[in-house]
Design a protein around this motif. Structure first.
Motif, PDB file in Angstrom:
ATOM      1  N   PRO A  80      15.591  46.615  79.247  1.00 22.89           N
ATOM      2  CA  PRO A  80      15.957  45.449  78.565  1.00 22.89           C
ATOM      3  C   PRO A  80      16.755  45.694  77.292  1.00 22.89           C
ATOM      4  CG  PRO A  80      13.791  45.734  78.052  1.00 22.89           C
ATOM      5  CD  PRO A  80      14.056  46.634  79.369  1.00 22.89           C
ATOM      6  N   PHE A  81      17.830  45.035  76.969  1.00 17.87           N
ATOM      7  CA  PHE A  81      18.577  45.312  75.550  1.00 17.87           C
ATOM      8  C   PHE A  81      18.741  44.374  74.831  1.00 17.87           C
ATOM      9  CE2 PHE A  81      20.033  48.257  79.235  1.00 17.87           C
ATOM     10  CZ  PHE A  81      20.561  49.379  78.301  1.00 17.87           C
ATOM     11  N   ASN A  82      18.840  44.637  73.627  1.00 18.55           N
ATOM     12  CA  ASN A  82      19.121  43.551  72.639  1.00 18.55           C
ATOM     13  C   ASN A  82      20.785  43.481  72.304  1.00 18.55           C
ATOM     14  OD1 ASN A  82      16.880  42.012  72.403  1.00 18.55           O
ATOM     15  ND2 ASN A  82      15.969  43.561  71.041  1.00 18.55           N
ATOM     16  N   LEU A  83      21.385  42.519  72.515  1.00 20.24           N
ATOM     17  CA  LEU A  83      22.928  42.556  72.306  1.00 20.24           C
ATOM     18  C   LEU A  83      23.303  41.473  71.467  1.00 20.24           C
ATOM     19  CD1 LEU A  83      25.081  44.275  73.066  1.00 20.24           C
ATOM     20  CD2 LEU A  83      25.640  42.402  74.983  1.00 20.24           C
ATOM     21  N   ALA A  84      23.620  41.811  70.076  1.00 19.32           N
ATOM     22  CA  ALA A  84      23.817  40.789  69.088  1.00 19.32           C
ATOM     23  C   ALA A  84      25.162  40.080  69.141  1.00 19.32           C
ATOM     24  CB  ALA A  84      23.306  41.274  67.874  1.00 19.32           C
ATOM     25  N   LEU A  85      25.136  38.896  68.417  1.00 23.07           N
ATOM     26  CA  LEU A  85      26.624  38.135  68.214  1.00 23.07           C
ATOM     27  C   LEU A  85      27.193  38.967  67.021  1.00 23.07           C
ATOM     28  CD1 LEU A  85      25.078  34.613  67.988  1.00 23.07           C
ATOM     29  CD2 LEU A  85      26.782  35.332  69.700  1.00 23.07           C
ATOM     30  N   GLY A  86      28.353  39.125  67.146  1.00 22.48           N
ATOM     31  CA  GLY A  86      29.263  39.837  66.152  1.00 22.48           C
ATOM     32  C   GLY A  86      30.509  39.119  66.022  1.00 22.48           C
ATOM     33  N   SER A  87      31.292  39.943  65.362  1.00 23.80           N
ATOM     34  CA  SER A  87      32.668  39.336  65.031  1.00 23.80           C
ATOM     35  C   SER A  87      33.685  40.342  64.923  1.00 23.80           C
ATOM     36  CB  SER A  87      32.509  38.641  63.411  1.00 23.80           C
ATOM     37  OG  SER A  87      31.582  37.697  63.368  1.00 23.80           O
ATOM     38  N   VAL A  88      34.963  39.771  64.610  1.00 23.69           N
ATOM     39  CA  VAL A  88      36.121  40.734  64.428  1.00 23.69           C
ATOM     40  C   VAL A  88      36.653  40.314  63.027  1.00 23.69           C
ATOM     41  CG1 VAL A  88      38.469  41.180  65.163  1.00 23.69           C
ATOM     42  CG2 VAL A  88      36.671  41.204  66.853  1.00 23.69           C
ATOM     43  N   TYR A  89      36.646  41.038  62.225  1.00 23.63           N
ATOM     44  CA  TYR A  89      37.246  40.517  60.804  1.00 23.63           C
ATOM     45  C   TYR A  89      38.605  41.141  60.542  1.00 23.63           C
ATOM     46  CZ  TYR A  89      32.227  39.884  59.887  1.00 23.63           C
ATOM     47  OH  TYR A  89      31.006  39.001  59.913  1.00 23.63           O
ATOM     48  N   LYS A  90      39.300  40.345  59.642  1.00 23.65           N
ATOM     49  CA  LYS A  90      40.358  40.541  59.131  1.00 23.65           C
ATOM     50  C   LYS A  90      40.496  40.947  57.391  1.00 23.65           C
ATOM     51  CE  LYS A  90      45.341  39.192  58.480  1.00 23.65           C
ATOM     52  NZ  LYS A  90      46.570  37.756  58.899  1.00 23.65           N
ATOM     53  N   HIS A  91      41.032  42.112  57.167  1.00 24.32           N
ATOM     54  CA  HIS A  91      40.811  42.427  55.520  1.00 24.32           C
ATOM     55  C   HIS A  91      42.177  42.257  54.961  1.00 24.32           C
ATOM     56  CE1 HIS A  91      36.709  44.338  56.451  1.00 24.32           C
ATOM     57  NE2 HIS A  91      37.274  44.367  57.595  1.00 24.32           N
ATOM     58  N   GLU A  92      42.030  41.899  53.871  1.00 21.62           N
ATOM     59  CA  GLU A  92      43.316  41.885  52.997  1.00 21.62           C
ATOM     60  C   GLU A  92      42.865  42.059  51.616  1.00 21.62           C
ATOM     61  OE1 GLU A  92      47.515  39.417  52.283  1.00 21.62           O
ATOM     62  OE2 GLU A  92      45.797  38.562  53.462  1.00 21.62           O
ATOM     63  N   ASN A  93      43.300  43.204  50.937  1.00 26.22           N
ATOM     64  CA  ASN A  93      42.785  43.762  49.635  1.00 26.22           C
ATOM     65  C   ASN A  93      41.219  43.381  49.487  1.00 26.22           C
ATOM     66  OD1 ASN A  93      45.359  43.913  48.668  1.00 26.22           O
ATOM     67  ND2 ASN A  93      46.000  41.952  48.556  1.00 26.22           N
ATOM     68  N   ASP A  94      40.837  42.504  48.470  1.00 23.76           N
ATOM     69  CA  ASP A  94      39.307  42.406  48.483  1.00 23.76           C
ATOM     70  C   ASP A  94      38.794  41.425  49.148  1.00 23.76           C
ATOM     71  OD1 ASP A  94      39.379  44.539  46.488  1.00 23.76           O
ATOM     72  OD2 ASP A  94      39.687  43.155  44.658  1.00 23.76           O
ATOM     73  N   ARG A  95      39.699  40.759  50.073  1.00 26.15           N
ATOM     74  CA  ARG A  95      39.213  39.589  50.772  1.00 26.15           C
ATOM     75  C   ARG A  95      39.071  39.909  52.204  1.00 26.15           C
ATOM     76  NH1 ARG A  95      42.014  35.693  51.868  1.00 26.15           N
ATOM     77  NH2 ARG A  95      44.094  36.798  51.452  1.00 26.15           N
ATOM     78  N   CYS A  96      38.021  39.394  53.055  1.00 31.01           N
ATOM     79  CA  CYS A  96      38.021  39.394  54.274  1.00 31.01           C
ATOM     80  C   CYS A  96      37.566  38.130  55.026  1.00 31.01           C
ATOM     81  CB  CYS A  96      36.967  40.257  54.859  1.00 31.01           C
ATOM     82  SG  CYS A  96      35.183  39.551  54.667  1.00 31.01           S
ATOM     83  N   GLU A  97      38.072  37.770  55.847  1.00 32.57           N
ATOM     84  CA  GLU A  97      37.954  36.589  56.763  1.00 32.57           C
ATOM     85  C   GLU A  97      37.515  36.849  58.310  1.00 32.57           C
ATOM     86  OE1 GLU A  97      42.332  35.063  58.156  1.00 32.57           O
ATOM     87  OE2 GLU A  97      41.912  34.917  56.170  1.00 32.57           O
ATOM     88  N   VAL A  98      36.821  35.904  58.878  1.00 31.09           N
ATOM     89  CA  VAL A  98      36.565  35.966  60.303  1.00 31.09           C
ATOM     90  C   VAL A  98      37.578  35.762  61.106  1.00 31.09           C
ATOM     91  CG1 VAL A  98      35.207  34.988  62.377  1.00 31.09           C
ATOM     92  CG2 VAL A  98      33.971  35.515  59.945  1.00 31.09           C
ATOM     93  N   PHE A  99      38.182  36.757  61.962  1.00 31.62           N
ATOM     94  CA  PHE A  99      39.088  36.524  62.804  1.00 31.62           C
ATOM     95  C   PHE A  99      38.685  36.052  64.305  1.00 31.62           C
ATOM     96  CE2 PHE A  99      42.246  38.484  66.329  1.00 31.62           C
ATOM     97  CZ  PHE A  99      43.460  37.775  65.563  1.00 31.62           C
ATOM     98  N   ALA A 100      37.673  36.477  64.765  1.00 32.33           N
ATOM     99  CA  ALA A 100      37.078  36.179  66.088  1.00 32.33           C
ATOM    100  C   ALA A 100      35.355  36.220  65.800  1.00 32.33           C
ATOM    101  CB  ALA A 100      37.394  36.881  67.175  1.00 32.33           C
ATOM    102  N   ASP A 101      34.845  35.004  66.242  1.00 31.16           N
ATOM    103  CA  ASP A 101      33.286  34.755  65.915  1.00 31.16           C
ATOM    104  C   ASP A 101      32.454  34.469  67.033  1.00 31.16           C
ATOM    105  OD1 ASP A 101      31.096  35.227  64.181  1.00 31.16           O
ATOM    106  OD2 ASP A 101      31.486  33.224  63.480  1.00 31.16           O
ATOM    107  N   LYS A 102      31.317  35.038  67.010  1.00 34.96           N
ATOM    108  CA  LYS A 102      30.196  34.483  67.892  1.00 34.96           C
ATOM    109  C   LYS A 102      30.671  35.134  69.380  1.00 34.96           C
ATOM    110  CE  LYS A 102      28.370  30.480  65.508  1.00 34.96           C
ATOM    111  NZ  LYS A 102      28.138  28.936  65.493  1.00 34.96           N
ATOM    112  N   ILE A 103      30.789  36.481  69.148  1.00 36.25           N
ATOM    113  CA  ILE A 103      31.169  37.117  70.419  1.00 36.25           C
ATOM    114  C   ILE A 103      30.088  38.354  70.623  1.00 36.25           C
ATOM    115  CG2 ILE A 103      33.716  36.528  70.796  1.00 36.25           C
ATOM    116  CD1 ILE A 103      34.246  39.019  69.133  1.00 36.25           C
ATOM    117  N   PHE A 104      29.714  38.819  71.999  1.00 35.77           N
ATOM    118  CA  PHE A 104      28.564  39.744  72.164  1.00 35.77           C
ATOM    119  C   PHE A 104      29.382  41.226  72.365  1.00 35.77           C
ATOM    120  CE2 PHE A 104      26.898  36.070  73.935  1.00 35.77           C
ATOM    121  CZ  PHE A 104      25.694  35.701  73.155  1.00 35.77           C
TER     122      PHE A 104
END
Length: 325
Positions: A80-104
């Motif tokens: 068995p494995f535990n595989l978590a929901l993850g994200s791809v983030y976009k960073h700009e200076n001090d900010r970050c935003e979700v680029f793609a969400d709820k992917i394994f």
């Protein structure tokens, strides 16, 4: 002397010996970073990429054992494995935003001309359903299935080729690793499970790998043969003829790799170190103090940026501070 005092004495002697070795070597603590990127308390960056416009992207799978918040269990053939929901983030200076969400298990990032690509694992309601390559162009994306082996890690894309790092297991002590070309279907055997890929030049790739033992695979067949003990290290792969040259000296858990002005650098996740491949073939520790280093990438301004998974940040260092200028 009591047992506790003996244990304390052994620890103190060990610390003194380590400090003595470091004092007699060229190993230094990491300098202060010029830039640090973060993205919330559960940010655990694995890979990073600067796109053609200079924007920084990162993958973060939010692994449960590392303090993540969402995990979905599923079962493969072996365990068995535990595989978590993850994200791809976009960073700009001090900010970050979700680029793609709820992917394994998002892992590798790569660019395909103007496109941004990453790979992830697809699950159905009960178990593993395959590996996917997703590429974005002007906000829209297309997906294609990748060859479905047990574990998928980094990838490297170009107009001619898409190379993906795969590994798997026959049992807990029998791991195998290889690179798969998604266009020609070519398979290149590696000494152990590959984790990160980087471009050395137009003809060569760098691959970091670690595991227990290796399996020789017959291309495009189900046959496999155990061929011997594993080697943890980095391998230079010639993409034209498939030839390889490996460097494995004293490496514990090699992770991110990068080539800067023809020089090869590799991080060690377990040691928290940054190493350099010398002309002699020795992989020498140059800096220590990183917190779970994973992927590495050179920024548009020349800085070396390192994803510190356990530190929850991406740290960028000037080449001058690392003695690379």
């Amino acid at each position: 002397m009591s047992l506790q005092r003996r244990i304390l004495a052994i620890k103190l002697i060990s610390i003194l010996l380590v400090n003595l070795v470091l004092a007699q070597s060229d190993v230094q603590p990491m300098p202060e970073p010029t830039t640090v990127y973060t993205c919330g308390d559960d940010f655990q960056p694995v890979d990073l990429l600067f796109d053609s416009k200079g924007y920084l992207y990162s993958t973060s799978p939010h692994l449960t054992e590392m303090g993540g918040i969402q995990s979905i269990p599923y079962t493969l053939e072996f365990q068995p494995f535990n595989l978590a929901l993850g994200s791809v983030y976009k960073h700009e200076n001090d900010r970050c935003e979700v680029f793609a969400d709820k992917i394994f298990r998002p892992f590798g990032l790569s660019d395909f001309g103007e496109d941004l690509c990453f790979n992830y694992t697809k699950l159905n309601e009960t178990n593993f359903a395959g590996h996917i390559l997703r590429c974005y162009d002007d906000g829209n994306y297309v997906e294609q299935p990748l060859n479905s082996y047990s574990v998928m890690n980094d990838l490297l894309t170009s107009k001619q080729n898409t190379w993906v790092a795969f590994g798997g297991a026959l049992d807990i002590e029998s791991l195998f690793g290889f690179l798969v070309n998604q266009h020609s279907r070519a398979i290149i055997q590696l000494p152990s499970v590959p984790h990160f890929i980087a471009r050395l030049d137009n003809d060569k790739m760098l691959v970091s790998h670690f595991g227990y033992s290796t399996i020789a695979l017959t291309p495009l067949s189900d046959k496999s043969t155990l061929v011997g003990a594993t080697s943890n290290g980095i391998t230079i792969v010639n993409i034209n003829d498939g030839s390889t040259k490996s460097f494995t000296q004293n490496m514990v858990m090699p992770s991110g790799v990068v080539a800067i002005e023809g020089k090869v650098w590799v991080a060690d996740y377990r040691e928290g170190s940054l190493r350099k491949l010398k002309n002699t073939g020795e992989v020498e520790v140059m800096y220590t103090g990183l917190q779970g280093p994973m992927g590495m990438e050179q920024a548009p301004n020349g800085d070396l940026c390192i994803a510190e998974m356990l530190g929850g940040r991406i740290s960028c260092y000037s080449l001058a501070s690392l003695g690379l200028e």
